[in-house]
Design a protein around this motif. Structure first.
Motif, PDB file in Angstrom:
ATOM      1  N   LEU A 115       0.822  -1.214   0.000  1.00 26.02           N
ATOM      2  CA  LEU A 115       0.000   0.000   0.000  1.00 26.02           C
ATOM      3  C   LEU A 115       0.859   1.267   0.000  1.00 26.02           C
ATOM      4  N   GLY A 116       1.771   1.360   0.971  1.00 23.86           N
ATOM      5  CA  GLY A 116       2.520   2.598   1.165  1.00 23.86           C
ATOM      6  C   GLY A 116       3.895   2.635   0.525  1.00 23.86           C
ATOM      7  N   ILE A 135       6.432   1.587   1.944  1.00 22.37           N
ATOM      8  CA  ILE A 135       7.232   2.158   3.023  1.00 22.37           C
ATOM      9  C   ILE A 135       7.646   1.076   4.034  1.00 22.37           C
ATOM     10  N   CYS A 136       6.823   0.011   4.161  1.00 23.91           N
ATOM     11  CA  CYS A 136       7.130  -1.048   5.141  1.00 23.91           C
ATOM     12  C   CYS A 136       7.449  -2.385   4.464  1.00 23.91           C
ATOM     13  N   ARG A 137       6.428  -3.000   3.802  1.00 26.52           N
ATOM     14  CA  ARG A 137       6.597  -4.369   3.299  1.00 26.52           C
ATOM     15  C   ARG A 137       7.347  -4.450   1.971  1.00 26.52           C
ATOM     16  N   TYR A 143       0.610   8.244  -0.201  1.00 23.70           N
ATOM     17  CA  TYR A 143       0.855   8.999   1.040  1.00 23.70           C
ATOM     18  C   TYR A 143       2.335   9.214   1.359  1.00 23.70           C
ATOM     19  N   HIS A 144       3.194   8.338   0.870  1.00 21.38           N
ATOM     20  CA  HIS A 144       4.599   8.397   1.300  1.00 21.38           C
ATOM     21  C   HIS A 144       5.578   8.577   0.143  1.00 21.38           C
ATOM     22  N   ASP A 177       0.185  -6.150   7.374  1.00 19.19           N
ATOM     23  CA  ASP A 177       0.660  -4.760   7.340  1.00 19.19           C
ATOM     24  C   ASP A 177       1.205  -4.377   8.722  1.00 19.19           C
ATOM     25  N   PRO A 178       2.494  -4.060   8.824  1.00 15.09           N
ATOM     26  CA  PRO A 178       3.079  -3.767  10.139  1.00 15.09           C
ATOM     27  C   PRO A 178       3.008  -2.284  10.524  1.00 15.09           C
ATOM     28  N   TRP A 179       2.323  -1.473   9.699  1.00 13.32           N
ATOM     29  CA  TRP A 179       2.348  -0.011   9.846  1.00 13.32           C
ATOM     30  C   TRP A 179       2.014   0.443  11.262  1.00 13.32           C
TER      31      TRP A 179
HETATM   32  P1  4NP Z   1       3.071  -0.809   3.648  1.00 12.28           P
HETATM   33  O1  4NP Z   1       2.480  -0.246   5.033  1.00 12.28           O
HETATM   34  O2  4NP Z   1       1.892  -0.944   2.708  1.00 12.28           O
HETATM   35  O3  4NP Z   1       3.658  -2.122   4.030  1.00 12.28           O
HETATM   36  O4  4NP Z   1       4.086   0.204   3.191  1.00 12.28           O
HETATM   37  C1  4NP Z   1       1.703   0.913   5.086  1.00 12.28           C
HETATM   38  C2  4NP Z   1       2.327   2.124   5.226  1.00 12.28           C
HETATM   39  C3  4NP Z   1       1.571   3.278   5.299  1.00 12.28           C
HETATM   40  C4  4NP Z   1       0.199   3.208   5.216  1.00 12.28           C
HETATM   41  C5  4NP Z   1      -0.426   1.983   5.034  1.00 12.28           C
HETATM   42  C6  4NP Z   1       0.334   0.830   4.975  1.00 12.28           C
HETATM   43  N1  4NP Z   1      -0.569   4.387   5.284  1.00 12.28           N
HETATM   44  O5  4NP Z   1      -1.800   4.292   5.210  1.00 12.28           O
HETATM   45  O6  4NP Z   1      -0.003   5.481   5.416  1.00 12.28           O
END
Ligand code: 4NP
Length: 157
Positions: free
Chosen positions: A4-5, A7-9, A38-39, A119-121
């Motif tokens: 999604l972001g 930024i994490c996974r 968002y990021h 999701d570890p956010w």
């Molecule tokens: P990712 O985690 O999909 O593993 O990068 C997330 C990072 C940020 C958000 C959601 C998931 N967010 O909604 O900001």
């Protein structure tokens, strides 16, 4: 590698697969993206960076970007971290969505189970370790699978 972001996974997945491909002598181009914006422009989450580095993988240079329809033209295989990510990829890519190129990453480890990488956010460091371990095992399977295919391919015609 798409989440999604971005930024994490998926930054972890990009770093891990790139690392394993390099170790196996494969010159793969590995990239990652996120379905939300968002990021955009940010480096990976500090806990993704920390956990990767504990395993000898530096992902600090990565920069979040948004998944785009043209990724279907540029890449042979696109792994999503979760089913909601595939839904978003479909929405973004529209007519360019190519189901044959898409799979959930965890289906490489547990075929047909349709498991998400959680999701570890909103989580803490142990959640990032769990995510690392899941992605690490799935990437071992990918290298194992496609290395054989690569080696079977004749070097020249
Ligand atoms: P990712 O985690 O999909 O593993 O990068 C997330 C990072 C940020 C958000 C959601 C998931 N967010 O909604 O900001």
């Amino acid at each position: 590698m798409v989440c999604l972001g971005n930024i994490c996974r998926s930054p972890l997945a990009e770093g891990i697969l790139q690392h394993k491909a390099q170790q196996a002598g494969l010159s793969w181009i590995v990239d990652s993206a996120g379905t939300n914006g968002y990021h955009i422009g940010e480096a990976p989450h500090r806990l993704s960076q920390k956990v990767a580095l504990l395993h000898g993988i530096d992902i600090s240079h990565q920069c979040a970007r948004r998944f785009k329809a043209a990724d279907f033209k540029q890449y042979d295989k696109i792994y999503a971290m979760a089913e909601d990510v595939i839904d978003e990829m479909q929405r973004i890519a529209g007519k360019d969505f190519d189901a044959a190129k898409v799979d959930l990453l965890m289906n490489e480890l547990h075929p047909g189970k349709n498991m998400d990488v959680p999701d570890p956010w909103y989580g803490t460091e142990p959640d990032y370790h769990e995510v690392f371990a899941m992605i690490d095992q799935a990437c071992d399977k990918i290298v194992e699978k496609y290395r054989v295919l690569n080696n079977d391919r004749p070097l020249s015609r």
